[in-house]
Design an enzyme around this catalytic site. Structure first.
Site, short mmCIF file in Angstrom:
data_model
loop_
_atom_site.label_atom_id
_atom_site.label_comp_id
_atom_site.label_asym_id
_atom_site.label_seq_id
_atom_site.Cartn_x
_atom_site.Cartn_y
_atom_site.Cartn_z
N CYS A 82 -5.32 61.36 63.94
CA CYS A 82 -5.96 61.42 65.25
C CYS A 82 -4.92 61.19 66.33
O CYS A 82 -3.75 60.92 66.03
CB CYS A 82 -7.09 60.39 65.36
SG CYS A 82 -6.49 58.68 65.30
N CYS A 92 -2.82 58.06 66.30
CA CYS A 92 -1.62 58.12 65.45
C CYS A 92 -0.45 58.74 66.21
O CYS A 92 0.66 58.19 66.22
CB CYS A 92 -1.90 58.94 64.19
SG CYS A 92 -3.21 58.30 63.13
N ASP A 94 6.10 91.54 94.72
CA ASP A 94 7.25 92.34 95.12
C ASP A 94 6.87 93.82 94.94
O ASP A 94 6.02 94.15 94.11
CB ASP A 94 8.44 91.97 94.24
CG ASP A 94 9.63 92.88 94.48
OD1 ASP A 94 10.04 93.02 95.64
OD2 ASP A 94 10.12 93.47 93.50
N ASP A 137 10.41 90.74 89.77
CA ASP A 137 11.21 91.11 88.60
C ASP A 137 12.71 91.07 88.84
O ASP A 137 13.48 91.18 87.89
CB ASP A 137 10.82 92.52 88.12
CG ASP A 137 11.35 93.60 89.06
OD1 ASP A 137 11.36 93.37 90.28
OD2 ASP A 137 11.75 94.67 88.56
N ASP A 157 14.05 88.06 93.70
CA ASP A 157 12.73 87.43 93.65
C ASP A 157 12.78 86.01 93.08
O ASP A 157 11.79 85.28 93.14
CB ASP A 157 11.77 88.25 92.77
CG ASP A 157 11.54 89.65 93.31
OD1 ASP A 157 11.46 89.79 94.54
OD2 ASP A 157 11.46 90.59 92.51
#
Length: 731
Positions: free
Chosen positions: A13, A16, A442, A622, A626
């Site tokens: 769990c 732990c 862009d 891209d 940018d």
């Protein structure tokens, strides 16, 4: 600082995982994040003070097993089709098999106990003693994982979910033995009926059916959890197993098959139709269509030829290719994708950190509530109802569902994203997508193709111009040269006005106008107004015509903008191009907000201005220009076909050049966050509602165990719904 990933087994769990994380972070120079769902620890450490072996000892000292995962996936990335052979998968498979065996045996033994206990007519002479023997086997054998984990944790002064299960079932079992040997329950001919609540419990009541069925249902629930973890990691394993195993390398003019691990940068390898591209490279010979769907998520093959780049693990669909390796091993796109997904799954969302803090104090609080329940019922009721109500509180409160709510959703969501070519860098990104209300795009390479093309020709000049431009590398020249397959002109020369060459005995000039445009003046002005670049063509110094060149809009950009609007986003076009070109593109795709003629630094200022106005801004780009704007935006999305700088600055990477993927990424992120919130709501609601019900003596331990197991199964199953997420495409 150095980095290591450890596999951690034995965690049951989030209590732990939180304890392992605390132990690791107590070591000087160590910063660790432990993920319960992935059963892993991502650790930054100072190599001068610690080693991976030291860190493994720390985990083992906390009561769990650990192993170094570094390099465990190498075989997979080299193309091992069996990606389930990693240590994590082996440990998970062994645990799943053990749990299934214990579940089946416990179910077979517990079923008759439950039936006889529920139906007085079936209670034969000394039936209770037979039930005691069967329940003892279930308690010891079936409950071993819970008892063992409880003992291990208690030795380290820790309480976990297993503590509640072990205490609850042990109390019910020992109470039943006491009732048999020292109460009235052991008398021959004793009969008993079962109730939903514990308020009717008496000294002759035994709860062997609760012991057996609680353990059975909890084992079944844990088996489902382990199995679901494997299913939710399936996308990452598939990603890691995509690569080719071998490559056909050209050595001394001959082909030689070598393992992919021996391939080096600069090697030229052959890819035949139907084969996988061995690694990232550049085509040096041949033409073909390459299926990159496993990388980009797009099903349409891409035509490639000499000079084009190809990505490792993509499939050659038609012609034979010879490819020069440019990236190998960890530097390939596939490896970087796997790293991004692994890091995202190993990280914790902000909401998960809150859940971890709650889990640390939850178990002690529940034990306190159970003790208080016992005392209150002893004062106002009988011993048996008090005892059983306290047991019900322990069993119903196990925080399994709470611990699984966030990590399982992130695991499935990021894995599904990788399959679709959408790489989400971290779980904190999910929070960002919900707040975004404005998306800035862009123009060049994002909304448009980023490649110039001829859109109109005035006069019979295209062949002449193409022959001249075949000598030039300028983007406009390349666009014109592609239009006609002709021999290049001779005596090529350049000037500030453009380029010239001799074609079929005539001196042909291509470039800026050299004077009056005559009959082509209107066409020239209209082209500029529409955002195109008009190029003048001269034959022996006489104006013979015009060619219009422009960057065309991607066929899917208008649909992408429409999808963004449906997500409640306001699209904004941002470009360094002239205003005429920007407005034409914006009008074509349906954008009304346009900012044109800006340099990279000014793009950042535009983002800041929108943010100062109260907008939460996403940016899609891209190029290198940018990168700063992507970093400034609240959410940065980089096209995978763009530059490494832009991708590094972004939060989400879109592995294909389709702008619709930006909308898909935001939808997937929002859907994942929605699943997380739904999981947390039900996990909290389950505990908030049923703990008081159990404390008031209105819940039998048997039904408490069933409810607890079902809550965990619900949370995991709800997260697995993300595997069905699909891209949105209009016909």
């Amino acid at each position: 600082m150095s980095h290591v990933d450890l596999g951690v087994s034995g965690m049951t769990c989030t209590s732990c995982s939180s304890r392992v994380e605390r132990k690791l972070n107590k070591v000087d120079g160590v910063e660790a994040s432990v993920n319960f769902a992935t059963e892993s620890a991502s650790i930054e450490f100072d190599p001068e003070t610690s080693t991976p072996a030291d860190l493994i000892k720390v985990v083992e000292g906390a009561g769990y097993s650990a192993f170094d995962m570094s390099g465990s996936d190498d075989g997979d990335q080299d193309g091992d089709a069996d990606a389930e052979g990693t240590p994590v998968d082996d440990a998970r498979a062994a645990e799943q098999q053990s749990l299934l065996r214990r579940t089946i045996i416990s179910a077979v033994l517990s079923a008759p106990i439950m039936v006889v206990s529920m139906v007085p007519a079936l209670q034969f002479q000394n039936w209770q003693w037979a039930c005691a023997m069967l329940a003892t086997v279930v308690f010891i054998f079936g409950g071993a994982p819970f008892h063992s984990a409880t003992w291990t944790n208690l030795k380290h002064g820790s309480f976990t979910m297993d503590t509640l299960i072990s205490m609850g079932t042990s109390a019910a079992y020992l109470w039943s033995l006491y009732a048999l040997f020292f109460g009235n329950a052991g008398e021959p001919g004793m009969t008993m009926s079962m109730s939903w609540s514990s308020s009717s419990a008496e000294m002759d009541h035994i709860y062997f059916e609760s012991v057996g069925m609680v353990i059975t249902f909890l084992l079944l629930g844990r088996w489902f959890e382990v199995k679901a973890k494997g299913q939710s990691s399936e996308a990452l394993r598939t990603l890691l197993s995509m690569g080719a195993k071998e490559a056909s390398v050209l050595r001394d003019g001959k082909e030689k098959r070598i393992p992919i691990s021996q391939l080096q940068v600069g090697d030229v390898f052959v890819v035949r139709p139907g084969e996988k591209v061995a690694t990232d490279g550049e085509v040096v010979s041949g033409n073909s269509a390459v299926d990159a769907s496993m990388i980009t998520g797009e099903s349409v093959p891409e035509e490639v030829g000499v000079g084009d780049t190809v990505t490792g693990a993509t499939i050659n669909a038609s012609g034979k290719l010879e490819v020069k390796a440019t990236q190998v091993g960890e530097d390939t796109v596939l490896s970087q994708m796997a790293t991004l997904v692994t890091n995202a799954q190993a990280s914790k969302a902000p909401v998960q950190r809150l859940v971890d803090r709650i889990a640390q104090v939850f178990v002690p609080i529940v034990i306190g509530i159970s003790v208080l329940t016992l005392l209150v019922h002893l004062i106002f009721g009988g011993v048996a109802p008090a005892f059983i109500a306290a047991v019900s509180v322990l069993i119903i409160a196990c925080p399994c569902a709470l611990g699984l709510a966030t990590p399982t959703a992130i695991l499935v969501g990021t894995g599904r994203g990788a399959q679709l070519g959408l790489l989400i860098k971290g779980p904190e990104i999910l929070e960002s997508t919900k707040q975004v209300d404005t998306i800035v795009m862009d123009k060049t390479g994002t909304v448009t193709a980023g490649e110039m093309s001829v859109t109109a020709v005035h006069g019979d000049v295209l062949e002449y111009a193409a022959a001249v431009e075949r000598n030039s590398e300028h983007p406009i020249a390349q666009a014109i040269a592609r239009e006609r397959d002709v021999e290049p002109g001779t005596d090529f020369s350049t000037s500030t006005a453009g380029v010239e060459a001799t074609v079929d005995g005539a001196r042909v000039g291509v470039g800026k106008p050299r004077g009056e445009l005559g009959q082509y003046a209107d066409a020239f002005r209209e082209a500029e107004a529409a955002g195109a670049t008009p190029v003048a063509v001269y034959l022996d110094d006489e104006l013979a015509g015009l060619i219009e060149v422009r960057d065309t809009v991607k066929p899917t950009s208008a649909e992408a903008v429409q999808q963004m609007k449906q997500l409640g986003l306001t699209p904004h076009l941002l470009t360094g191009d002239n205003e005429g070109a920007a407005k034409r593109v914006a009008e074509e795709v349906g954008i009304t907000e346009v900012t044109a003629g800006v340099i990279p630094e000014e793009k950042v200022d535009v983002i800041k201005k929108l943010q100062s106005e109260g907008h939460n801004v996403a940016m899609v780009g891209d190029g290198v220009n940018d990168a700063a704007a992507l970093a400034q935006a609240d959410l940065g999305l980089a096209m995978g076909a763009g530059t490494d700088v832009a991708i590094e600055a972004s939060d989400i990477t879109l592995m294909n050049g389709d702008l619709r993927s930006a909308a898909d990424a935001i939808r997937l992120s929002r859907r994942t966050l929605q699943i997380i919130k739904g999981n947390l709501f039900w996990a909290f609601a389950y505990n908030i509602i049923l703990i008081p019900v159990a404390a008031f003596g209105l819940l039998n331990p048997l039904f408490a165990g069933i409810a607890m197991a079902l809550s965990s199964v619900f949370v995991v199953s709800n997260s697995l719904r993300l595997r069905k997420f699909s891209t949105q495409r209009y016909d």
